[in-house]
Scaffold this motif. Sequence first.
Motif, PDB file in Angstrom:
ATOM      1  N   ILE A 241      29.775  41.661  32.653  1.00 51.51           N
ATOM      2  CA  ILE A 241      30.715  42.027  33.990  1.00 51.51           C
ATOM      3  C   ILE A 241      31.476  40.858  34.166  1.00 51.51           C
ATOM      4  O   ILE A 241      33.084  40.550  34.266  1.00 51.51           O
ATOM      5  CB  ILE A 241      29.868  41.792  35.545  1.00 51.51           C
ATOM      6  N   VAL A 242      31.776  39.319  34.010  1.00 47.86           N
ATOM      7  CA  VAL A 242      32.476  38.796  33.998  1.00 47.86           C
ATOM      8  C   VAL A 242      33.591  38.824  33.106  1.00 47.86           C
ATOM      9  O   VAL A 242      34.844  38.939  33.504  1.00 47.86           O
ATOM     10  CB  VAL A 242      31.807  37.343  34.287  1.00 47.86           C
ATOM     11  N   LEU A 243      33.325  39.180  32.066  1.00 47.41           N
ATOM     12  CA  LEU A 243      34.142  39.080  31.118  1.00 47.41           C
ATOM     13  C   LEU A 243      34.336  40.534  30.356  1.00 47.41           C
ATOM     14  O   LEU A 243      35.577  40.618  30.075  1.00 47.41           O
ATOM     15  CB  LEU A 243      33.578  38.860  29.659  1.00 47.41           C
ATOM     16  N   ALA A 244      33.716  41.792  31.569  1.00 46.71           N
ATOM     17  CA  ALA A 244      34.513  42.704  31.372  1.00 46.71           C
ATOM     18  C   ALA A 244      36.505  42.453  32.777  1.00 46.71           C
ATOM     19  O   ALA A 244      36.610  43.868  32.504  1.00 46.71           O
ATOM     20  CB  ALA A 244      33.553  43.787  32.064  1.00 46.71           C
ATOM     21  N   GLY A 245      35.500  42.012  33.770  1.00 45.04           N
ATOM     22  CA  GLY A 245      36.812  42.079  33.834  1.00 45.04           C
ATOM     23  C   GLY A 245      37.922  40.745  33.587  1.00 45.04           C
ATOM     24  O   GLY A 245      39.379  41.663  34.072  1.00 45.04           O
ATOM     25  N   VAL A 246      37.897  39.876  33.397  1.00 45.87           N
ATOM     26  CA  VAL A 246      38.371  39.172  32.427  1.00 45.87           C
ATOM     27  C   VAL A 246      39.087  39.572  31.591  1.00 45.87           C
ATOM     28  O   VAL A 246      40.745  39.668  31.251  1.00 45.87           O
ATOM     29  CB  VAL A 246      37.943  37.831  32.344  1.00 45.87           C
ATOM     30  N   THR A 247      38.823  40.523  30.525  1.00 47.67           N
ATOM     31  CA  THR A 247      39.169  40.390  29.414  1.00 47.67           C
ATOM     32  C   THR A 247      39.859  42.377  29.714  1.00 47.67           C
ATOM     33  O   THR A 247      40.633  42.293  28.765  1.00 47.67           O
ATOM     34  CB  THR A 247      38.483  40.322  27.570  1.00 47.67           C
ATOM     35  N   GLY A 248      39.207  42.313  30.371  1.00 50.66           N
ATOM     36  CA  GLY A 248      39.574  43.969  30.511  1.00 50.66           C
ATOM     37  C   GLY A 248      39.049  45.244  29.520  1.00 50.66           C
ATOM     38  O   GLY A 248      39.191  46.231  30.002  1.00 50.66           O
ATOM     39  N   TYR A 249      37.553  44.752  28.749  1.00 50.42           N
ATOM     40  CA  TYR A 249      36.797  45.977  27.625  1.00 50.42           C
ATOM     41  C   TYR A 249      36.199  46.886  29.534  1.00 50.42           C
ATOM     42  O   TYR A 249      36.023  47.363  28.452  1.00 50.42           O
ATOM     43  CB  TYR A 249      36.593  44.825  27.026  1.00 50.42           C
ATOM     44  N   GLY A 250      36.287  46.229  30.341  1.00 53.00           N
ATOM     45  CA  GLY A 250      35.505  46.703  31.013  1.00 53.00           C
ATOM     46  C   GLY A 250      36.115  48.519  31.483  1.00 53.00           C
ATOM     47  O   GLY A 250      35.520  49.152  31.576  1.00 53.00           O
ATOM     48  N   TYR A 251      37.629  49.072  31.230  1.00 56.22           N
ATOM     49  CA  TYR A 251      38.219  50.120  31.176  1.00 56.22           C
ATOM     50  C   TYR A 251      37.270  51.043  29.973  1.00 56.22           C
ATOM     51  O   TYR A 251      37.825  52.435  29.913  1.00 56.22           O
ATOM     52  CB  TYR A 251      39.654  49.902  30.475  1.00 56.22           C
ATOM     53  N   LEU A 252      37.195  50.098  28.579  1.00 59.99           N
ATOM     54  CA  LEU A 252      36.787  51.156  27.212  1.00 59.99           C
ATOM     55  C   LEU A 252      35.198  52.032  27.691  1.00 59.99           C
ATOM     56  O   LEU A 252      34.967  52.816  27.321  1.00 59.99           O
ATOM     57  CB  LEU A 252      36.318  50.367  26.150  1.00 59.99           C
ATOM     58  N   ILE A 253      34.634  51.244  29.087  1.00 59.50           N
ATOM     59  CA  ILE A 253      33.410  51.746  29.158  1.00 59.50           C
ATOM     60  C   ILE A 253      32.573  52.328  30.364  1.00 59.50           C
ATOM     61  O   ILE A 253      31.672  53.079  30.614  1.00 59.50           O
ATOM     62  CB  ILE A 253      31.732  50.890  29.194  1.00 59.50           C
ATOM     63  N   PHE A 254      33.651  51.604  31.840  1.00 58.57           N
ATOM     64  CA  PHE A 254      33.833  52.190  32.658  1.00 58.57           C
ATOM     65  C   PHE A 254      35.020  53.240  33.588  1.00 58.57           C
ATOM     66  O   PHE A 254      35.399  53.224  32.733  1.00 58.57           O
ATOM     67  CB  PHE A 254      33.420  50.685  34.030  1.00 58.57           C
ATOM     68  N   SER A 255      34.527  53.687  34.406  1.00 63.10           N
ATOM     69  CA  SER A 255      35.779  54.549  35.003  1.00 63.10           C
ATOM     70  C   SER A 255      36.669  53.818  35.416  1.00 63.10           C
ATOM     71  O   SER A 255      36.314  52.739  36.290  1.00 63.10           O
ATOM     72  CB  SER A 255      34.368  55.145  36.261  1.00 63.10           C
ATOM     73  N   LYS A 256      37.312  54.176  35.835  1.00 67.28           N
ATOM     74  CA  LYS A 256      38.111  53.462  36.794  1.00 67.28           C
ATOM     75  C   LYS A 256      37.956  52.729  37.813  1.00 67.28           C
ATOM     76  O   LYS A 256      38.969  51.275  37.854  1.00 67.28           O
ATOM     77  CB  LYS A 256      39.605  54.313  37.050  1.00 67.28           C
ATOM     78  N   LYS A 257      37.455  53.532  38.498  1.00 67.76           N
ATOM     79  CA  LYS A 257      37.499  53.410  40.597  1.00 67.76           C
ATOM     80  C   LYS A 257      35.548  51.612  40.019  1.00 67.76           C
ATOM     81  O   LYS A 257      36.814  51.164  40.266  1.00 67.76           O
ATOM     82  CB  LYS A 257      36.262  54.270  40.676  1.00 67.76           C
ATOM     83  N   VAL A 258      35.237  51.681  38.928  1.00 65.96           N
ATOM     84  CA  VAL A 258      34.252  50.718  39.141  1.00 65.96           C
ATOM     85  C   VAL A 258      34.934  49.512  38.036  1.00 65.96           C
ATOM     86  O   VAL A 258      34.779  48.424  38.797  1.00 65.96           O
ATOM     87  CB  VAL A 258      33.473  50.764  37.665  1.00 65.96           C
ATOM     88  N   GLN A 259      36.135  49.659  37.283  1.00 60.49           N
ATOM     89  CA  GLN A 259      36.756  48.425  36.473  1.00 60.49           C
ATOM     90  C   GLN A 259      37.715  48.118  37.221  1.00 60.49           C
ATOM     91  O   GLN A 259      37.735  46.450  37.705  1.00 60.49           O
ATOM     92  CB  GLN A 259      37.719  48.803  35.848  1.00 60.49           C
ATOM     93  N   TYR A 260      38.079  48.602  38.803  1.00 63.27           N
ATOM     94  CA  TYR A 260      38.966  48.005  39.814  1.00 63.27           C
ATOM     95  C   TYR A 260      37.767  47.031  40.972  1.00 63.27           C
ATOM     96  O   TYR A 260      38.507  46.228  41.305  1.00 63.27           O
ATOM     97  CB  TYR A 260      39.641  48.878  40.578  1.00 63.27           C
ATOM     98  N   PHE A 261      36.480  47.540  41.512  1.00 61.99           N
ATOM     99  CA  PHE A 261      35.707  47.221  41.058  1.00 61.99           C
ATOM    100  C   PHE A 261      35.710  45.670  40.751  1.00 61.99           C
ATOM    101  O   PHE A 261      35.423  44.900  41.937  1.00 61.99           O
ATOM    102  CB  PHE A 261      34.581  47.425  42.048  1.00 61.99           C
ATOM    103  N   ILE A 262      35.195  45.690  40.138  1.00 61.14           N
ATOM    104  CA  ILE A 262      35.257  45.211  39.059  1.00 61.14           C
ATOM    105  C   ILE A 262      36.137  43.548  38.788  1.00 61.14           C
ATOM    106  O   ILE A 262      35.681  42.367  39.495  1.00 61.14           O
ATOM    107  CB  ILE A 262      34.459  45.048  37.794  1.00 61.14           C
ATOM    108  N   HIS A 263      37.474  43.902  39.631  1.00 62.64           N
ATOM    109  CA  HIS A 263      38.574  43.034  39.769  1.00 62.64           C
ATOM    110  C   HIS A 263      38.260  42.385  41.187  1.00 62.64           C
ATOM    111  O   HIS A 263      38.554  41.043  41.274  1.00 62.64           O
ATOM    112  CB  HIS A 263      39.742  44.073  38.991  1.00 62.64           C
TER     113      HIS A 263
END
Length: 553
Positions: A241-263
């Motif tokens: 989760i931390v790296l999904a937020g820092v590197t942004g690869y969460g955009y590849l697998i999560f919805s925009k809302k989920v990635q914004y929540f991680i950020h």
Amino acid sequence: MIRLPLSFYNLIRTIFIVAISITLLFIFSNVWTFISNIDELAISKDSSKITSEFGYYIDHENNLSIGSFLDNKETTPLFIDSLASDIPYDLGYQSYWVKIKISNISPITQNLVLLADNSMLEIFNVYEINSNLESATLITQKKPTFEQEKLTKLFPHIDFELIETSTVQLIAHVKSNGPPNIPLIIFTKENFEDRIDHAQIVFGIFIGMILLMAAYNFVLYFAIKDKVYLVYIGYLLTSFIVLAGVTGYGYLIFSKKVQYFIHEYLLFTHFFLVLFLLLFSLFYLRYDQFKKNIYKIGIISSVLLVLFALYSLSLDHIAQTKLFFSIQPIYILFSLFIIFKRLSKDFAWARFYFISWIPFLAGASIQPLVLLNYIESTFLTQNAYLFAVMIEITFMAFALAERMRRNDQDRVHDICYHDSTDLPRKSMLESAMSKLQLSGNNNFCVMVIKPEHIEQISLYIDDKANADLFKRLSHRLSSLFIHNDAVVSLSPHQEKICLLENNCLAIIVNKKKDTQDLSVLIKSIQQLVSETFQIDELKICRVNKFIFRCFSF
């Protein structure tokens, strides 16, 4: 059946190991080349086709607009000339205006891309300034598809065309909602697409490794019921989760809302990453089994870390960052302390776990310094923690397997040896007897040796003193049996004496190898013990006579 010599099997094994080593070395070298080449895709300052010049202005009050930078005003802020890598991005609420002059000195039109290599941008507006510096046009992207929109979030960029032998002036207004560093990099369109492909391959490998290891440890937990596997899963998923937020690869697998929540809660998640790291160190190194002060301090520290995490929710982003980076080194140092304390007693037991910390510390140190703009940003340094975790979990797989093996050894040891004396149990005696019988040898006897008046002696000493007495007796008798082949070894460590539950020692005598009468061996044992054994400071016990019973088979 033809039996090949042992040397042949050793030769085949050596060839096989060398072949595997060469293959792995070849793969790793190609992976390293692949990662190193990602940065070479950008247009360098020494390019013979495209040149660029950068300048910056820091908007501390966030009250400027693009009009403030046009030449129709006397109060136009002045840009400070700089290399793109030297723009002093720093923690704070300020935004940055970056002037970029790009010249195409080649005879063909170039399709270019300007990348802002930070997936947590609050502002990224790029304006094209006309030739007389009096007006500006905001560069907008064509409406992207769903997949393109994800990539645009992960790799914020703008496309523009630069005809042959021409120059364009751009002004980029940038502000981060996370790590302050915003590397601005120029690519050709083709190389930028390659950069995206390369990055997605790296992210895909990382995601696969994390999920595979998490699933593997989940299975191990249900098979073994050891909480260390659950804690490690927590560490893996928190790292994910931390790296999904820092590197942004969460955009590849999560919805925009989920990635914004991680950020939004990225720093809050960082606290739990350190928490799982500390708990894993405590449980992996088995401090929970000893219940000593270090374990208590570790648990109290974990509770405090959770409280710090909850308190951080009441702070703004900058204060959260300062709080976390002031606390993190303390917990890392404490984790290293308990690791070195454990290794000082038995390095082999946790060597892979120790090795796994080397890439972790390197990545955990480098990447924050890059994101905070203290170290030059490259694809390798900007994703240092991601690569560190990939290497770490590789070694951790070995470490967990080693821990499982050692736990099995400890369980076998508990079955075969007494805890108090570390002397073989009756089960090892029975096992040695079974091996003799299976080999067709029934010509042996078991000699039970009991110190005279041991029941009366035991009334006046505690269990620890009693165990110490039998350890000393066993050590003395072992010197008599060590070179006597007639006394059968009970273990691969050549231990020949076992301790029975009723304060008796026992040995097996192989009559086929015993050239002397048993009475000679008994006499030797009686003569060996002639000293006074001091049990406590005030209690003296003299064991100078044994009672013997022999059971022949």
